[in-house]
Design a protein around this motif. Sequence first.
Motif, mmCIF file in Angstrom:
data_model
loop_
_atom_site.group_PDB
_atom_site.id
_atom_site.type_symbol
_atom_site.label_atom_id
_atom_site.label_comp_id
_atom_site.label_asym_id
_atom_site.label_seq_id
_atom_site.Cartn_x
_atom_site.Cartn_y
_atom_site.Cartn_z
ATOM 1 N N LYS A 58 -52.832 57.763 -1.740
ATOM 2 C CA LYS A 58 -53.027 56.375 -2.165
ATOM 3 C C LYS A 58 -53.612 56.286 -3.566
ATOM 4 C CE LYS A 58 -55.093 52.007 -0.640
ATOM 5 N NZ LYS A 58 -54.020 51.060 -0.861
ATOM 6 N N VAL A 84 -58.008 57.814 4.098
ATOM 7 C CA VAL A 84 -57.109 57.561 2.958
ATOM 8 C C VAL A 84 -56.939 58.851 2.163
ATOM 9 C CG1 VAL A 84 -56.919 56.338 0.746
ATOM 10 C CG2 VAL A 84 -57.748 55.132 2.764
ATOM 11 N N GLY A 139 -50.830 52.074 -6.684
ATOM 12 C CA GLY A 139 -51.098 50.836 -5.967
ATOM 13 C C GLY A 139 -51.783 49.791 -6.810
#
Length: 204
Positions: A5, A54, A203
């Motif tokens: 991520k 994550v 992201g």
Amino acid sequence: MEDYKYLFKVVLIGNAGVGKTCLVRRFTQGLFPPGQGATIGVDFMISTVEIDGVKVKLQIWDTAGQERFRSITQSYYRSANALILVYDISCQPSFDCLPQWINEMDMYASTKVITYLVGNKSDRVNQREIPAHIAERFAQQQDMRFLETSAKEADNVKRLFLEIAKELTQQARDNEICSQYSSASDLGATDTSPVGNFSCCKGF
Ligand SMILES: Nc1nc2c(ncn2[C@@H]2O[C@H](COP(=O)(O)OP(=O)(O)OP(=O)(O)O)[C@@H](O)[C@H]2O)c(=O)[nH]1
């Protein structure tokens, strides 16, 4: 496509021979390599860690401590999300040089960077020249986090990189929440975001 991520850039700096390469090798490969030669310019390694479920990728840049590489290594400061300034607890000159390194950080790094002061070679108890409390006070004065490590004994090395990954992940999440909030509530102000230097994060 790789499954992570966030991607953060972590840069190690400090005098030649303090153990930067060994810290990186210990963390990324679980090794304490014998006969480690001096770093030429810069080198980098990747490690993926999991923070609260994550996946976070750390791009760890190991810079040469030797003066002759200084102009090359300085160019790596700007995009760093975290800077680790390393000295050797058994080598007073490596501690005495810290103000020069901090000067470089002030000149070349982003103001958003998180900074750690790391006293490496904590296994060398009988050769210690810098008491931990002196270094800790210095770190506090400079607004830096402080840890002593031993790449040789694998002491605090994992903790160092995981603390950094955790803090950067938290900042990135806060940033995401803030930017969602500001667009949803039409506040319109970009300065609601507490951090602004995560251009390398997926992201964003
Ligand atoms: N006792 C002890 N020795 C260490 C430790 N970490 C590194 N060393 C030794 O210190 C020396 C220098 O280590 P490096 O990792 O090459 O140092 P560096 O900071 O990367 O040096 P440059 O690449 O020249 O900037 C080597 O002989 C290592 O074996 C440690 O935690 N304890």
